[in-house]
Design a protein around this motif. Structure first.
Motif, PDB file in Angstrom:
ATOM      1  N   PRO A 184      10.419  -3.253   4.639  1.00 23.73           N
ATOM      2  CA  PRO A 184      10.234  -4.438   3.798  1.00 23.73           C
ATOM      3  C   PRO A 184      11.341  -5.470   4.006  1.00 23.73           C
ATOM      4  O   PRO A 184      12.479  -5.136   4.334  1.00 23.73           O
ATOM      5  N   GLN A 186      12.787  -9.308   2.210  1.00 20.60           N
ATOM      6  CA  GLN A 186      12.739 -10.313   1.159  1.00 20.60           C
ATOM      7  C   GLN A 186      13.488 -11.555   1.625  1.00 20.60           C
ATOM      8  O   GLN A 186      14.504 -11.457   2.314  1.00 20.60           O
ATOM      9  N   ASP A 205       5.992  -5.988   2.865  1.00 15.70           N
ATOM     10  CA  ASP A 205       6.400  -4.583   2.827  1.00 15.70           C
ATOM     11  C   ASP A 205       6.582  -3.968   4.211  1.00 15.70           C
ATOM     12  O   ASP A 205       7.086  -2.854   4.320  1.00 15.70           O
ATOM     13  N   ALA A 217       1.283  -6.056   2.386  1.00 16.12           N
ATOM     14  CA  ALA A 217       1.501  -6.489   1.008  1.00 16.12           C
ATOM     15  C   ALA A 217       2.434  -7.696   1.003  1.00 16.12           C
ATOM     16  O   ALA A 217       3.476  -7.704   1.669  1.00 16.12           O
ATOM     17  N   ASP A 219       4.234 -10.743  -1.595  1.00 12.23           N
ATOM     18  CA  ASP A 219       4.549 -11.385  -2.870  1.00 12.23           C
ATOM     19  C   ASP A 219       5.147 -12.754  -2.557  1.00 12.23           C
ATOM     20  O   ASP A 219       6.101 -12.847  -1.777  1.00 12.23           O
ATOM     21  N   LYS A 234      -2.456  -8.892  -0.427  1.00 14.16           N
ATOM     22  CA  LYS A 234      -2.281  -8.614   0.989  1.00 14.16           C
ATOM     23  C   LYS A 234      -2.640  -9.851   1.795  1.00 14.16           C
ATOM     24  O   LYS A 234      -3.541 -10.613   1.431  1.00 14.16           O
TER      25      LYS A 234
END
Length: 260
Positions: A184, A186, A205, A217, A219, A234
């Motif tokens: 993952p 960020q 992810d 996935a 966000d 997704k």
């Protein structure tokens, strides 16, 4: 959307590779050799300003600049990336064991130009020249770990299909880390568009699968003024697909009006 996402991730890989080249060649006397090795791996010319500064404690690191990376031969400008300075930190113990673990990369005032032609050619695809040593690649399969990457006061220009005017983001501040290209990731940051600040947070992810265009996935959260947009679900880029929950909250129409 697909080409923008893949461009951003390819650029991130390029910066990681750039960090490896500079940190392994910290002295002025070998900066030329560093540039040659970078060209072997990417097929692009890089210029690194003289006067590299080396720190030995508490982390082995080097700072050098200005830095520039040449554009594709068909590009509208000579340089794809310029930056006032690049700073890199290296985990010495990991390096001795054969793993390039970059603890930090920091770019100061980078100016990035991403271009795509009408026939689909893009300037962020890097390929070593035909006479490059076997195994010289710029892909994310290299055993590289990036502890953190920060961008300060950056600018990003996107020119699609030969358009005269570029979509431009100014005053970019961003931070991310890549502990594992297969894991993952960020990213958080902000930028200005047409004088309006946009804050963004995003996470996937599985970075390597995302780079391949496979659904992962995702966000995503964007905020400007009193307006927010979020997506959770997704998404993939080859082909462009998205499945999940999209929420839009509009409380500041004046700000939105300035963006259009």
């Amino acid at each position: 959307m697909r080409w923008l996402v893949r461009a951003a991730m390819s650029l991130m890989v390029l910066v990681v590779l750039l960090g490896g080249m500079v940190i392994l060649m910290p002295k002025d006397a070998v900066l030329t050799l560093a540039a040659n090795r970078f060209a072997e791996a990417t097929g692009r010319k890089i210029q690194i300003g003289s006067g590299a500064k080396v720190a030995l404690w508490p982390v082995l690191g080097v700072s050098a600049g200005p830095v520039s990376i040449s554009n594709a031969d068909w590009g509208s400008e000579p340089q794809m990336l310029t930056a006032d300075r690049i700073s890199i930190g290296l985990d010495v113990a990991a390096a001795l064991s054969g793993h390039l673990q970059i603890t930090e990369i920091s770019l100061t005032r980078p100016d990035v130009l991403l271009e795509r032609t009408r026939d689909g050619k893009v300037n962020w695809e890097f390929a070593p020249p035909s006479d490059a040593p076997q195994g010289a690649t710029a892909g994310p399969d290299r055993k590289i770990t990036l502890g953190s990457m920060t961008i300060s006061d950056g600018r990003l220009r996107l020119r699609d299909g030969g358009a005269k005017d570029a979509f431009t983001l100014e005053k970019i501040e961003a931070a991310t880390a890549i502990p594992d290209f297969a894991g993952p990731v960020q990213i958080a940051g902000s930028a200005e568009y047409r004088g309006q600040t946009i804050d963004a947070e995003a996470g996937v992810d599985a970075l390597s699968r995302f780079l391949e265009g496979k659904p992962v996935a995702l966000d995503l959260a964007l905020k400007t003024g009193g307006n927010t947009l979020t997506f959770k679900g997704k998404a993939g880029t080859a082909p462009t697909t998205a499945e999940g929950t999209l929420n839009l909250s509009v409380n500041d129409r004046e700000t939105l009006g300035r963006l259009t």
